[in-house]
Design an enzyme around this catalytic site. Structure first.
Site, PDB file in Angstrom:
ATOM      1  N   LEU A 186     -26.546 -16.814 -18.445  1.00  0.00           N
ATOM      2  CA  LEU A 186     -27.155 -17.651 -17.446  1.00  0.00           C
ATOM      3  C   LEU A 186     -25.802 -17.838 -16.809  1.00  0.00           C
ATOM      4  CD1 LEU A 186     -28.576 -20.320 -19.970  1.00  0.00           C
ATOM      5  CD2 LEU A 186     -29.781 -19.386 -18.238  1.00  0.00           C
ATOM      6  N   ASP A 187     -26.081 -18.248 -15.313  1.00  0.00           N
ATOM      7  CA  ASP A 187     -25.214 -18.479 -14.360  1.00  0.00           C
ATOM      8  C   ASP A 187     -24.431 -19.801 -14.632  1.00  0.00           C
ATOM      9  OD1 ASP A 187     -25.557 -16.342 -12.988  1.00  0.00           O
ATOM     10  OD2 ASP A 187     -27.104 -17.428 -11.583  1.00  0.00           O
TER      11      ASP A 187
END
Length: 312
Positions: A37-38
């Protein structure tokens, strides 16, 4: 502590930074995550602890589901709201056009990895090249968008829910939707709702872990290795065969015919379990299960992909 912990990731940290914090707080020797996940993104992040780190390669293949909000009329170099703005256009759109754009990008679609992403080129992530001003264009990849459901329009913001295959970049999808609408767009909010069979309902926050409150409750949230691949068929085997597989044995048809074998096609994955539910191995069938009776005697019927020393 061996197993999987489902984290509800907070914004502002990389997935790898979260892993390092969890290792420190829980005192585990090894940890890894399945599905990056960013920093901007929140939501479901499966964390694999100790022996469960061997499951990462399988969990990373799972489909995902997200809720995303895009900002229409703004284009950035990172395709999200944190990047430098490169263009502004007035969004002149309506619900009909937005729904048409979402439908256009449903099904198999082609995506280029974002310049600012963790995809590797010559051993280095693309974002490290981009920060040096080097523009690397990797070949497009085909990904699958199973559904895109419009949830809210509050121009210039549009929120939608998307179910997709692994490797789908929602930032890229937002940018492509913006170009389809003629105004450009960037992703402003992203929340992962599901990763494979794991959802927010079983997730804990990093704050829950850091507080140390209710440690027993926290430990009860750790998912056993054998439950990590819920969609993979299981075969219960004897302790004797478990030991042989862990020593490198590749079971043949005559060996497996002694056990109850579910209906499997050539190439299907299967997990071998002990009678107590411990995960022994993940394997891929080399024959359809109904062909075991006529398979070559003495030739492996499965290819062992990974062996586990599960203490369950």
């Amino acid at each position: 502590m061996d197993g999987i912990l489902i984290l509800d990731k907070s914004p502002g940290k990389t997935s790898q930074k979260v892993v390092q914090e969890v290792k420190r707080i829980l005192g585990v020797r090894k940890a890894g995550h399945a599905g990056t996940l960013d920093p901007l993104a929140t939501g479901v992040l499966p964390l694999c602890l100790n022996e469960a780190t061997k499951l990462v390669q399988f969990l990373s293949l799972d489909d995902k589901e997200y809720r995303a909000t895009m900002l229409l009329g703004v284009t950035t170099e990172t395709m999200d709201i944190e990047g430098r703005i490169t263009d502004r256009r007035e969004p002149e759109v309506d619900e009909v056009r937005i729904r048409e754009a979402l439908q256009f990008f449903t099904g198999p679609i082609s995506q280029e990895p974002p310049r600012y992403s963790a995809v590797k080129f010559k051993g280095r992530p693309l974002y490290s090249w981009a920060r040096k001003g080097v523009d690397i264009a990797l070949p497009p990849r085909t990904v699958q968008v199973y559904s895109s459901i419009l949830e809210e329009i509050a121009l210039p913001y549009v929120t939608f829910r998307v179910a997709c295959s692994k490797g789908t970049y929602i930032r890229t999808l937002c940018a492509d939707l913006g170009e389809r609408l003629g105004c450009g767009a960037c992703m402003s909010v992203l929340r992962r709702l599901r990763c494979g069979c794991f959802t927010l309902e079983t997730a804990v926050s990093l704050e829950d872990i850091a507080d140390g409150k209710g440690r027993e409750t926290l430990l009860s949230r750790v998912i056993p290795l054998s439950d990590g691949l819920r969609n993979v068929a299981a075969i219960e085997i004897s302790e004797e065969l478990s030991g042989r597989i862990r020593d490198g044995f590749q079971p043949d048809g005559s060996t497996l015919r002694e056990y109850h074998i579910p209906s499997l096609a050539d190439g299907d994955m299967v997990k071998f379990l002990t009678s107590s539910g411990g995960l022994v191995a993940v394997a891929r069938f080399l024959y359809a299960s109904d062909q075991l009776a006529v398979s070559d005697m003495g030739q492996p019927a499965v290819r062992i992909l990974r062996v586990f020393h599960d203490r369950a």
